[in-house]
Design an enzyme around this catalytic site. Sequence first.
Site, PDB file in Angstrom:
ATOM      1  N   GLU A 204       1.219  -1.257  -0.336  1.00  0.00           N
ATOM      2  CA  GLU A 204      -0.048  -0.275   0.146  1.00  0.00           C
ATOM      3  C   GLU A 204       1.099   1.119   0.132  1.00  0.00           C
ATOM      4  O   GLU A 204       2.108   1.058   0.089  1.00  0.00           O
ATOM      5  CB  GLU A 204      -1.339   0.219   1.116  1.00  0.00           C
ATOM      6  CG  GLU A 204      -1.521  -0.887   1.244  1.00  0.00           C
ATOM      7  CD  GLU A 204      -1.439  -2.194   1.676  1.00  0.00           C
ATOM      8  OE1 GLU A 204      -0.385  -1.783   2.705  1.00  0.00           O
ATOM      9  OE2 GLU A 204      -1.113  -3.363   1.981  1.00  0.00           O
TER      10      GLU A 204
ATOM     11  N   LYS B 279       5.404   3.265   0.473  1.00  0.00           N
ATOM     12  CA  LYS B 279       5.010   3.232   0.206  1.00  0.00           C
ATOM     13  C   LYS B 279       5.412   1.682  -0.067  1.00  0.00           C
ATOM     14  O   LYS B 279       6.829   1.486   0.615  1.00  0.00           O
ATOM     15  CB  LYS B 279       5.815   2.662  -1.985  1.00  0.00           C
ATOM     16  CG  LYS B 279       5.364   1.823  -3.018  1.00  0.00           C
ATOM     17  CD  LYS B 279       5.616   1.902  -3.846  1.00  0.00           C
ATOM     18  CE  LYS B 279       4.744   1.283  -5.029  1.00  0.00           C
ATOM     19  NZ  LYS B 279       4.543   1.235  -6.420  1.00  0.00           N
TER      20      LYS B 279
ATOM     21  N   ASP C  26       5.041   0.724 -18.549  1.00  0.00           N
ATOM     22  CA  ASP C  26       4.184   0.818 -17.572  1.00  0.00           C
ATOM     23  C   ASP C  26       3.619   2.345 -17.481  1.00  0.00           C
ATOM     24  O   ASP C  26       2.818   2.665 -16.204  1.00  0.00           O
ATOM     25  CB  ASP C  26       4.550   0.120 -16.459  1.00  0.00           C
ATOM     26  CG  ASP C  26       3.056  -0.008 -15.517  1.00  0.00           C
ATOM     27  OD1 ASP C  26       1.528  -0.240 -16.717  1.00  0.00           O
ATOM     28  OD2 ASP C  26       2.452  -0.840 -14.858  1.00  0.00           O
TER      29      ASP C  26
HETATM   30  N1  LIG Z   1       3.978   9.550  -4.328  1.00  0.00           N
HETATM   31  C1  LIG Z   1       2.683   9.367  -3.872  1.00  0.00           C
HETATM   32  N2  LIG Z   1       2.348  10.610  -3.922  1.00  0.00           N
HETATM   33  C2  LIG Z   1       0.690  10.193  -3.626  1.00  0.00           C
HETATM   34  N3  LIG Z   1       0.495   9.619  -3.975  1.00  0.00           N
HETATM   35  C3  LIG Z   1       0.638   8.612  -4.489  1.00  0.00           C
HETATM   36  C4  LIG Z   1       1.747   8.538  -4.304  1.00  0.00           C
HETATM   37  N4  LIG Z   1       2.410   7.227  -4.774  1.00  0.00           N
HETATM   38  C5  LIG Z   1       1.785   6.512  -4.992  1.00  0.00           C
HETATM   39  N5  LIG Z   1      -0.161   7.456  -4.596  1.00  0.00           N
HETATM   40  C6  LIG Z   1      -0.861   6.779  -5.028  1.00  0.00           C
HETATM   41  O1  LIG Z   1      -0.950   5.053  -4.766  1.00  0.00           O
HETATM   42  C7  LIG Z   1      -1.284   4.954  -6.044  1.00  0.00           C
HETATM   43  C8  LIG Z   1      -0.519   3.533  -6.096  1.00  0.00           C
HETATM   44  O2  LIG Z   1       0.737   3.864  -5.838  1.00  0.00           O
HETATM   45  P1  LIG Z   1       1.363   2.813  -6.910  1.00  0.00           P
HETATM   46  O3  LIG Z   1       0.771   3.008  -8.718  1.00  0.00           O
HETATM   47  O4  LIG Z   1       2.680   3.201  -6.983  1.00  0.00           O
HETATM   48  O5  LIG Z   1       1.914   1.473  -6.838  1.00  0.00           O
HETATM   49  P2  LIG Z   1       1.900  -0.333  -7.721  1.00  0.00           P
HETATM   50  O6  LIG Z   1       2.100  -0.803  -6.485  1.00  0.00           O
HETATM   51  O7  LIG Z   1       3.300   0.973  -8.349  1.00  0.00           O
HETATM   52  O8  LIG Z   1       0.782   0.416  -8.167  1.00  0.00           O
HETATM   53  P3  LIG Z   1       0.793  -0.238 -10.189  1.00  0.00           P
HETATM   54  O9  LIG Z   1       1.809  -1.032 -10.685  1.00  0.00           O
HETATM   55  O10 LIG Z   1      -0.639  -0.807 -10.457  1.00  0.00           O
HETATM   56  O11 LIG Z   1       0.837   1.372 -10.491  1.00  0.00           O
HETATM   57  C9  LIG Z   1      -1.284   5.867  -7.099  1.00  0.00           C
HETATM   58  O12 LIG Z   1      -2.062   5.226  -8.313  1.00  0.00           O
HETATM   59  C10 LIG Z   1      -1.561   7.011  -6.527  1.00  0.00           C
HETATM   60  O13 LIG Z   1      -2.874   7.672  -5.999  1.00  0.00           O
END
Ligand SMILES: Nc1ncnc2c1ncn2[C@@H]1O[C@H](COP(=O)(O)OP(=O)(O)OP(=O)(O)O)[C@@H](O)[C@H]1O
Lengths: 485, 210
Positions: A125, A141, A235
């Site tokens: 998350e 993250k 991506d």
């Molecule tokens: N630095 C940040 N500031 C604010 N919101 C963020 C940030 N990083 C991620 N998010 C929020 O969290 C969500 C999920 O993060 P992210 O896309 O990086 O996850 P992921 O594990 O890489 O998933 P995916 O591979 O599907 O993109 C993003 O769509 C965004 O809404």
Amino acid sequence: MEPSQSSSSVNSGQSSSSAKSADYVYFDRTTAGFSDDAVPRAKAAQLKLEHYYKVAVESAIERNTRRVELERKLAADPTMSDERKQRQLQQLGKRESAFLRLRRTKLGLDDFRTIKVIGKGAFGEVRVVQKSDTGKIYAMKTLKKEEMLKKDQLAHVRAERDVLAESNSPWVVQLYYSFQDPTYLYLVMEFLPGGDLMTMLIKYDTFSEDVTRFYIAECVLAIEAVHKLGFIHRDIKPDNILIDKEGHIKLSDFGLSTGFHKQHDSTYYQRLLDSANGVTSPTSAARNSVMVNAIHLTMSNKDQIATWKANRRKLAYSTVGTPDYIAPEIFLQKGYGNECDWWSLGAIMFECLVGYPPFCSESTHDTYQKIIRWPDYLLFPDDVHLSREAEDLIRRLITSQDRRLNVEQIKHHPFFYGVSWSAIRQIEAPFIPRLRSMTDTSYFPTDELEHVPEEPTGGDASGANKDLAFLGYTFKRFTISSQAF
Amino acid sequence: EAQDGAPQKPLYLCSPFVDAALVKGNFKTIVMQPKYTDIMEWVAVNVFDFYQNLNLFYGVLAECCTQHSCPSMSAGATLNYTWINQDRKSVQLPAPTYIDYVMTWVQNLLDDDNTFPTKSGKDFAPTFPSTVKHVYRQLLRVFAHLYHAHYPQILHLRSEPHFNSLFAHFLAFGKEYELLEVKDIKGQPGQLVAIGALWERWKEVGILEA
Ligand SMILES: Nc1ncnc2c1ncn2[C@@H]1O[C@H](COP(=O)(O)OP(=O)(O)OP(=O)(O)O)[C@@H](O)[C@H]1O
């Protein structure tokens, strides 16, 4: 000073000079008396020390460069008072000192306080957190190691993390720290309070051409910046396009996105393609039943789009991810270059103007099919009016690799007529988030994430497993991290 | 084995090992305090690194440093370091026990935010310079023992360029920040520290500044 290259050739007998000193000794080296792992551990210690000195020399040079540059800049400024100049130099010293301190700092989950869960990715998350000692706000993250090990992603994360830390581009979300405990890897990044483009598109449905021009133009520069870092994003999708507090965009941690990694996993795509092409396993073919081509009661276009919209966020949360924006050459495994990112941009632009991405379908399989056969499926709906320029640009992005526009051609396309490429980040954005505080999360779907626990489950909040904070020491990274204090 | 009955020169003073180095050039580049930075931070991070790096090599050599092989913390033919215990009595300890005490003690200091502060805004205590001097002195003893008692093993593991450079850097740093006491490296009459000769030799050939 530099680490010598020939460090391992000091072995006595091989010395080139014939004049050996009187105290020259031949020593028979043997590892016979050691335990099995002594030799590899000695080697590891040597490598670590080599790395240590390489970095030590580089950091000394970079530190020096930073100081000399600032001194020169100040010397060249006749308007600034000596006192202010002195203060600027002291400030540089403070930043450098804080940076030195950071190298000794171990970080753990307990150094951060969760304010709110704001996002969900494939491996964990995203939370808004506050660093306890400084009070600074970040987005944290979490990546579950076990999941990533299963998918063989850890090596990527390391490499990508380095690249992320190295960029100081305004178009890429900046990484401040990373650390780990037995369960998770943690990435502490800047918090972008404006949410992401996916959330915005869910809210507004479509954008006007002017608004689209702004976001797509910013995306062009952001993608260009990623490419200049030597990266192909692979991506790019609305979920990865984040909005900062001024309403400008940044690309989120590209190297870490699941989509990116899955594109490395060729068998994954092969399986999807096989099932999409109706290749069935031999066992089912040998079964004593008649093969029927199932008839799908195809939904109307409108229903399909509605389903797609309803499922959009669920898809973002799932490990499968959405293939809607991926260029065909990627899963055809034909080999690809950074032009695949321009395809994705075309698909996003289509969605901004039309309200759904060009190949959206009920199932990911159908989406794959449509993307591969894009000439048959790239359709512009009659009920949405697009300018000639907009449609033309989309058609020149969603096209075969060899015909796709490159970055310069894109910037010169008539759709972008009047865009000031060098100043776009300074102009006022079409939507400026209205924020009540530094930690306002109203632009995130937090109500959908209520079931996600405050703290990462199984993460070590006791502080027992603190890890040395990862942070490089290079010049570029320094400027980023200097803001972290 | 010594020929002519003369005491044999220790291996670390013999060619080619004595000049083996991973790092070439003047240590000043990485020893000098960066301008405008806080000297405490600079000393702290370097002591931290010396500890980590020494620990790295001791971790490999530890299997050769046993109660049996090293019943005392020796650093010369006639020199055994003693440990001051809780009752302020100086006691002889086997080298592995002594080194374990040193490393544990230093690790605890490094982890103690009151001694080596890491929290933002927290200052170094006024006692920091004297604490660091103690730490330096004990780490020097670990180096001294490893050179005196375990150099052949360092050679077997082909680590001498690395270990030499780490130690030369340690000495250069100690000299620059007045952490190094000359008597600690040279010893008293009748209690010679074996590596004293190494220090002289490195100064002669310019690995260290005179
Ligand atoms: N630095 C940040 N500031 C604010 N919101 C963020 C940030 N990083 C991620 N998010 C929020 O969290 C969500 C999920 O993060 P992210 O896309 O990086 O996850 P992921 O594990 O890489 O998933 P995916 O591979 O599907 O993109 C993003 O769509 C965004 O809404």
